[in-house]
Design an enzyme around this catalytic site. Structure first.
Site, PDB file in Angstrom:
ATOM      1  CD  GLU A   1     -58.796 -18.129  40.497  1.00 30.56           C
ATOM      2  OE1 GLU A   1     -58.037 -17.291  40.003  1.00 30.56           O
ATOM      3  OE2 GLU A   1     -59.325 -19.037  39.827  1.00 30.56           O
TER       4      GLU A   1
ATOM      5  CG  ASP B   1     -52.052 -14.668  43.799  1.00 33.05           C
ATOM      6  OD1 ASP B   1     -52.664 -14.375  42.755  1.00 33.05           O
ATOM      7  OD2 ASP B   1     -50.902 -14.253  44.049  1.00 33.05           O
TER       8      ASP B   1
ATOM      9  CG  HIS C   1     -57.185 -13.991  41.492  1.00 32.64           C
ATOM     10  ND1 HIS C   1     -56.760 -15.301  41.448  1.00 32.64           N
ATOM     11  CD2 HIS C   1     -56.157 -13.277  42.024  1.00 32.64           C
ATOM     12  CE1 HIS C   1     -55.518 -15.377  41.914  1.00 32.64           C
ATOM     13  NE2 HIS C   1     -55.149 -14.171  42.281  1.00 32.64           N
TER      14      HIS C   1
END
Length: 304
Positions: free
Chosen positions: A139, A115, A281
């Protein structure tokens, strides 16, 4: 540097301890495992994104016990790190994280990133290339994302969050980003105790101030341009750095859209793309073993 230590959450493993580093005007909390050595082994640094904490990495962390000096960090304003009176802009996060790397004098670092943690880690790496030996991405926020590849419900929620007043009500007052949106990003529901741990750092509207910034800054269809420029700042590093890099893909995945994956394959030097398994995610909860395996394999490519 604070010399206080406590036992980390059991999910990190029996050798893990929790520490706090004095950074700028606040503290950065992190979990560390030396696995019986003196801390001289090469560090493996885990960075999370929104709205999680180092807790997200516990299942990967515990699988790597003994591989090096493991360090899972809480970004400023998240987890058990301090919550200073700042804007929590991308630049604010970078300042505090940079100061943490310097406080611990970390070199020969393996970065394990997810992220916005990917954006912060790579931004640091681009300015300290001599201190990085390997990079693993899961991710990541590394390039602008095309809206047509994102779930329609997420695109509409992001628009709501970016609307002044409506966003504050959704994220800060009603706690719907952490309490409702976040739990929906898993293939299987989180255990009640685990969800409670993710919710714990955000008991009040003021404590949720850091959470609202990231969705507002997420670069969808190259908007906002300021985030695109922030990410572009480390693109040349990705393009030219010889350090081994691994990017994990997931089914169905979320941020690693087809265009971002194509961009990564064409742009990132010395990159291997590997199948990370099932996950949306917050993949550390659902497929931790492939990430741990990727860390070991990427470090082997780096000569560890």
């Amino acid at each position: 540097m604070s010399d206080t230590t406590t036992q980390a959450h059991p999910g990190f493993g029996v050798t893990a301890i929790a520490r706090d580093a004095e950074v700028l005007d606040s503290t950065i909390h992190y979990v560390e495992s030396l696995a019986g050595d003196d801390g001289s082994r090469d560090p493996i640094v885990f960075l999370h994104g929104n709205p999680t904490s180092s807790f997200l990495w516990r299942h990967v962390f515990s699988r790597l016990e003994g591989q090096g000096r493991l360090l899972a960090v809480d970004l400023i304003g998240f987890g058990d790190s301090g919550k200073p009176d700042i804007d929590y802009s991308l630049e604010d996060h970078q300042r505090y994280l940079d100061a943490w790397f310097d406080a611990l004098a970390l070199t020969d670092v393996t970065l394990v990133l997810q992220d916005y943690g990917a954006a912060f880690g790579l931004h640091w790496a681009s300015r300290h290339p001599d201190r990085v030996r390997a990079v693993v991405l899961a991710e990541p926020v590394i390039a602008a994302i095309e809206s047509e590849a994102l779930p329609e419900a997420f695109v509409s929620t992001r628009a709501l969050v970016r609307t002044p007043g409506d966003g504050e009500k959704f994220v800060l007052d009603d706690n719907r980003f952490v309490g409702e949106l976040f739990p929906g990003f898993f293939l299987q529901p989180l255990a009640d105790d685990d969800l409670a741990e993710y919710l714990r750092p955000f008991p009040t509207p003021e404590s949720r101030k850091p959470v609202i910034v990231f969705p507002r800054q997420l670069p969808v269809d190259a908007d906002p341009a300021s985030t695109v420029a922030y990410l572009d700042a480390f693109t040349e590093y990705l393009r030219t750095s010889d350090v081994p890099k691994t990017l994990l893909t997931y089914e169905p995945g979320f941020l690693l859209t087809p265009k971002v994956l194509k961009w990564a394959r064409a742009t990132i030097k010395n990159l291997e793309v590997v199948d990370g398994g099932a996950g949306i995610h917050f993949v550390q909860e659902e497929s931790p073993e492939p990430i741990a395996d990727a860390v070991v394999a990427t470090r082997a490519r780096a000569g560890f």
